[in-house]
Design a protein around this motif. Structure first.
Motif, PDB file in Angstrom:
ATOM      1  N   GLN A  44     -29.028 -23.487 -42.967  1.00  0.00           N
ATOM      2  CA  GLN A  44     -29.391 -22.873 -42.211  1.00  0.00           C
ATOM      3  C   GLN A  44     -29.835 -21.540 -43.186  1.00  0.00           C
ATOM      4  OE1 GLN A  44     -27.753 -20.318 -39.154  1.00  0.00           O
ATOM      5  NE2 GLN A  44     -26.870 -22.317 -38.523  1.00  0.00           N
ATOM      6  N   SER A  45     -28.272 -21.029 -44.247  1.00  0.00           N
ATOM      7  CA  SER A  45     -28.161 -20.460 -45.176  1.00  0.00           C
ATOM      8  C   SER A  45     -29.182 -20.568 -46.514  1.00  0.00           C
ATOM      9  CB  SER A  45     -26.292 -20.047 -45.873  1.00  0.00           C
ATOM     10  OG  SER A  45     -25.698 -20.881 -46.146  1.00  0.00           O
TER      11      SER A  45
ATOM     12  N   LEU B 251     -30.999 -17.420 -47.924  1.00  0.00           N
ATOM     13  CA  LEU B 251     -31.009 -16.230 -49.384  1.00  0.00           C
ATOM     14  C   LEU B 251     -29.963 -16.598 -50.212  1.00  0.00           C
ATOM     15  CD1 LEU B 251     -30.193 -14.551 -45.780  1.00  0.00           C
ATOM     16  CD2 LEU B 251     -31.629 -14.429 -47.432  1.00  0.00           C
TER      17      LEU B 251
ATOM     18  N   ASP C 104     -33.772 -17.791 -55.870  1.00  0.00           N
ATOM     19  CA  ASP C 104     -34.759 -16.466 -56.041  1.00  0.00           C
ATOM     20  C   ASP C 104     -35.413 -15.665 -55.626  1.00  0.00           C
ATOM     21  OD1 ASP C 104     -33.959 -17.390 -59.587  1.00  0.00           O
ATOM     22  OD2 ASP C 104     -32.645 -16.636 -57.775  1.00  0.00           O
ATOM     23  N   ASP C 105     -36.761 -16.657 -55.180  1.00  0.00           N
ATOM     24  CA  ASP C 105     -38.374 -15.764 -54.481  1.00  0.00           C
ATOM     25  C   ASP C 105     -38.478 -16.898 -53.793  1.00  0.00           C
ATOM     26  OD1 ASP C 105     -40.345 -13.731 -56.429  1.00  0.00           O
ATOM     27  OD2 ASP C 105     -39.221 -13.574 -53.966  1.00  0.00           O
ATOM     28  N   HIS C 106     -38.828 -16.937 -52.759  1.00  0.00           N
ATOM     29  CA  HIS C 106     -39.506 -17.692 -52.027  1.00  0.00           C
ATOM     30  C   HIS C 106     -40.303 -16.905 -50.832  1.00  0.00           C
ATOM     31  CE1 HIS C 106     -36.658 -18.362 -49.106  1.00  0.00           C
ATOM     32  NE2 HIS C 106     -35.813 -18.740 -50.162  1.00  0.00           N
TER      33      HIS C 106
ATOM     34  N   TRP D  99     -40.562 -16.024 -46.709  1.00  0.00           N
ATOM     35  CA  TRP D  99     -39.805 -16.996 -45.907  1.00  0.00           C
ATOM     36  C   TRP D  99     -40.293 -16.918 -44.370  1.00  0.00           C
ATOM     37  CZ3 TRP D  99     -38.515 -13.823 -41.567  1.00  0.00           C
ATOM     38  CH2 TRP D  99     -37.321 -14.553 -40.843  1.00  0.00           C
ATOM     39  N   PRO D 100     -39.666 -17.729 -43.876  1.00  0.00           N
ATOM     40  CA  PRO D 100     -38.559 -18.178 -43.498  1.00  0.00           C
ATOM     41  C   PRO D 100     -39.089 -19.718 -43.472  1.00  0.00           C
ATOM     42  CG  PRO D 100     -39.844 -18.128 -41.114  1.00  0.00           C
ATOM     43  CD  PRO D 100     -40.257 -18.093 -42.509  1.00  0.00           C
TER      44      PRO D 100
ATOM     45  N   HIS E 199     -36.872 -23.071 -45.209  1.00  0.00           N
ATOM     46  CA  HIS E 199     -35.519 -23.145 -44.134  1.00  0.00           C
ATOM     47  C   HIS E 199     -35.497 -24.199 -43.674  1.00  0.00           C
ATOM     48  CE1 HIS E 199     -32.941 -20.353 -41.414  1.00  0.00           C
ATOM     49  NE2 HIS E 199     -33.889 -19.460 -42.512  1.00  0.00           N
TER      50      HIS E 199
ATOM     51  N   GLN F 284     -43.066 -11.185 -40.901  1.00  0.00           N
ATOM     52  CA  GLN F 284     -43.275 -12.833 -40.325  1.00  0.00           C
ATOM     53  C   GLN F 284     -44.328 -12.699 -39.434  1.00  0.00           C
ATOM     54  OE1 GLN F 284     -39.529 -14.064 -38.682  1.00  0.00           O
ATOM     55  NE2 GLN F 284     -40.104 -16.211 -39.467  1.00  0.00           N
TER      56      GLN F 284
ATOM     57  N   ALA G  88     -45.985 -13.265 -46.023  1.00  0.00           N
ATOM     58  CA  ALA G  88     -44.501 -13.820 -47.260  1.00  0.00           C
ATOM     59  C   ALA G  88     -43.984 -12.661 -46.820  1.00  0.00           C
ATOM     60  CB  ALA G  88     -45.012 -14.287 -48.656  1.00  0.00           C
ATOM     61  N   VAL G  89     -42.828 -13.271 -46.882  1.00  0.00           N
ATOM     62  CA  VAL G  89     -41.849 -11.961 -46.630  1.00  0.00           C
ATOM     63  C   VAL G  89     -40.864 -12.732 -48.335  1.00  0.00           C
ATOM     64  CG1 VAL G  89     -39.241 -10.981 -46.178  1.00  0.00           C
ATOM     65  CG2 VAL G  89     -41.975 -11.097 -44.229  1.00  0.00           C
ATOM     66  N   THR G  90     -40.372 -11.669 -48.994  1.00  0.00           N
ATOM     67  CA  THR G  90     -39.714 -12.789 -50.474  1.00  0.00           C
ATOM     68  C   THR G  90     -38.190 -12.413 -50.628  1.00  0.00           C
ATOM     69  OG1 THR G  90     -39.911 -10.661 -51.727  1.00  0.00           O
ATOM     70  CG2 THR G  90     -41.652 -12.492 -52.316  1.00  0.00           C
ATOM     71  N   ARG G  91     -37.615 -13.433 -50.793  1.00  0.00           N
ATOM     72  CA  ARG G  91     -35.555 -13.231 -50.626  1.00  0.00           C
ATOM     73  C   ARG G  91     -35.646 -11.188 -51.531  1.00  0.00           C
ATOM     74  NH1 ARG G  91     -32.072 -13.676 -54.153  1.00  0.00           N
ATOM     75  NH2 ARG G  91     -29.894 -13.906 -53.239  1.00  0.00           N
ATOM     76  N   THR G  92     -36.372 -11.093 -52.195  1.00  0.00           N
ATOM     77  CA  THR G  92     -36.041 -10.266 -53.460  1.00  0.00           C
ATOM     78  C   THR G  92     -36.361  -8.931 -52.281  1.00  0.00           C
ATOM     79  OG1 THR G  92     -36.618 -10.719 -55.656  1.00  0.00           O
ATOM     80  CG2 THR G  92     -37.270  -8.359 -55.193  1.00  0.00           C
TER      81      THR G  92
ATOM     82  N   LEU H 234     -35.978  -9.195 -48.808  1.00  0.00           N
ATOM     83  CA  LEU H 234     -35.310  -9.014 -47.617  1.00  0.00           C
ATOM     84  C   LEU H 234     -33.721  -7.768 -48.315  1.00  0.00           C
ATOM     85  CD1 LEU H 234     -35.220 -12.717 -46.561  1.00  0.00           C
ATOM     86  CD2 LEU H 234     -35.925 -10.964 -45.539  1.00  0.00           C
TER      87      LEU H 234
ATOM     88  N   ASP I 242     -31.090 -14.929 -39.605  1.00  0.00           N
ATOM     89  CA  ASP I 242     -31.110 -16.239 -40.198  1.00  0.00           C
ATOM     90  C   ASP I 242     -30.528 -16.882 -39.302  1.00  0.00           C
ATOM     91  OD1 ASP I 242     -31.135 -18.274 -42.039  1.00  0.00           O
ATOM     92  OD2 ASP I 242     -29.384 -18.211 -42.469  1.00  0.00           O
TER      93      ASP I 242
ATOM     94  N   GLN J  48     -39.310 -19.199 -35.013  1.00  0.00           N
ATOM     95  CA  GLN J  48     -40.742 -19.804 -35.840  1.00  0.00           C
ATOM     96  C   GLN J  48     -41.970 -20.065 -34.593  1.00  0.00           C
ATOM     97  OE1 GLN J  48     -40.118 -22.284 -38.623  1.00  0.00           O
ATOM     98  NE2 GLN J  48     -38.686 -21.106 -39.737  1.00  0.00           N
TER      99      GLN J  48
END
Lengths: 385, 73
Positions: free
Chosen positions: A346-347, A350, A354-356, A358-359, A362, B11, B16-20, B22, B35, B42
């Motif tokens: 689950q981690s 994050l 690098d850039d995807h 979400w979620p 997961h 969401q 799309a929600v990017t890691r950057t 977040l 998380d 979901q």
């Protein structure tokens, strides 16, 4: 020498002493007048045994025991806490009542707040007189801060709910509910013998528990209250703050119209407003916010180094605020392995990319049936590591 | 909290929600809360509402949890 600790089994004794203190406080201040009997009826809840250990009523007793103290020591605090909560409840309910009963509620609430101070004064008659002044001043401050929160809440509701955003809501909730529960948790730990640094951690636990209480209240009042819901009464709630802060002008106008119609008694409009907020993700946001508060509270508990036997009761209190959060992820992971032959990390979302999006990447990838198959479980959440 | 609200809304709206995004917008605790609840998030808003109807928060200042928390699974 090993540190003595009190068991949560002492709660019935503690509650009984607290009830005795409350009745003594009333008797000493009032002769057997109708008002004396009225106040006794108002506080009947604690005496009838329906208040279990692990309810909000037991917060000062639990933190006292968690800090290594004898629960019964906290009885004056439990008495004061019961009186303050009753006063707050009386005042809070005024918004839903007619004028004649409101006047009675205000009168009762004033008496209860001062009776709370008299209950705390019992500490001065015991060995803990040094703590008495500290606890008494802190309660007065908490009540004043809570009143400030209530004032901000009323002002925001009168101005226009849409001007408040989630940050503003949190500030109000921390003051309105957080300060009072923070006092209860802090005072219990203080009487239990916790040091200056530790009592602040219990205070933080109480603050977050208070916000959870407000969240649960907002949730129920928005979606499950049949009469005079937050929508129909245009009261400030986190759901409306969220909806107004995230949506566009067009949806905002639609919501505003529905709220105005609901305010005039249009049940269909009220129902549509509820649904629209669900569609916007307000329920999801309230859940995430509740989990966030729960994490803060659990982190504070972890740092407070509670007595092991009492820790589960304090954690259970957090879990019981939002039953929907009490699901067991380990059980779910085990179920995933069993059904799909894989355990998703689950981690990952994050830490591994690098850039995807979400979620989607997961742990649910490839396991579309898992989310649907999970059922709510009333189990303790694990303390965050 | 305001940023967290925007992320949750994105969401739910399927954006799309990017890691950057977040990392730059949310605190570590906020990201952890998201998380933790990914199992629940979901679900579609309607599915989530159905789930929550089974696990309503019913504790208030005066409701003992022993009486109020009854999960109807």
């Amino acid at each position: 020498m090993p540190r003595m600790h009190a068991s949560v089994l002492e709660w019935p004794k503690c509650a009984a002493v607290a009830v005795q203190i409350i009745h003594t406080v009333f008797s000493e201040a009032l002769s057997r007048t109708p008002f004396h009997d009225h106040l006794c009826r108002v506080v009947d809840g604690l005496a009838d045994g329906s208040t279990s250990c692990g309810s909000i009523a037991s917060v000062p007793a639990l933190t006292c025991a968690a800090a290594g103290g004898d629960m019964v020591k906290a009885a004056p605090l439990v008495a004061a806490w019961e009186l303050v909560r009753l006063a707050a409840k009386q005042l809070d309910d005024i918004q839903d009542r007619d004028e004649s009963t409101s006047a009675d509620a205000i009168n009762t609430a004033i008496a209860l707040v001062f009776a709370a101070q008299l209950a705390i004064a019992r500490l001065s008659q015991r060995k803990w007189s040094a703590r008495f002044q500290q606890v008494s001043i802190a309660l007065s401050r908490a009540v004043v801060r809570s009143a400030a929160g209530q004032h901000a809440d009323l002002m925001a509701s009168r101005r226009n709910v849409e001007r408040a955003d989630p940050d503003a809501w949190l500030e109000i909730a921390l003051a309105k509910s957080g300060e009072l529960v923070a006092w209860a948790a802090w005072a219990g730990a203080l009487v239990g013998g916790a040091n200056e640094r530790m009592v602040l951690r219990y205070r933080e636990y109480g603050r977050r528990l208070g916000v959870l209480l407000q969240l649960a209240d907002d949730f129920s009042d928005t979606w499950y209250l049949k009469e005079r819901s937050d929508i129909a009464t245009s009261r400030l709630s986190l759901a409306t703050c969220y909806a107004w802060s995230v949506t566009n002008e067009q949806v905002r106008v639609r919501l505003q119209t529905l709220f105005e119609q609901a305010n005039k008694g249009d049940k269909m409009a009220e129902s549509q407003a509820r649904q629209l907020m669900i569609d916007l993700g307000a329920q999801a946001f309230l859940l995430v916010t509740a989990r966030l508060q729960q994490r803060h509270a659990m982190a504070a508990l972890r740092r407070a180094r509670c007595i092991n036997e009492v820790l589960p009761s304090l954690v259970a209190l957090l879990n019981q605020m939002f039953p929907a959060l009490s699901f067991d992820k380990e059980v779910a992971d085990a179920k995933t392995i069993r059904e799909h032959g894989c355990a998703h990390q689950q981690s990952a979302c994050l830490s591994s990319h690098d850039d995807h999006r979400w979620p989607e990447p997961h742990y649910m990838v490839g396991c579309p049936s898992l989310a649907a198959s999970l059922s709510p479980r009333s189990v303790n959440l694990l303390l965050p590591t | 909290m305001n940023e967290l609200a925007r992320i949750v809304h994105d969401q739910v709206a399927g954006r799309a929600v990017t890691r950057t995004n977040l990392v730059s917008s949310l605190s570590i605790e906020e990201r952890a809360a998201l998380d933790d609840l990914a199992y629940l998030l979901q679900r579609t808003p309607l599915e989530l509402a159905a789930y929550l109807a089974q696990a309503q928060p019913a504790v208030d200042w005066f409701t003992p949890p022993s009486r109020s928390v009854q999960l109807r699974d």
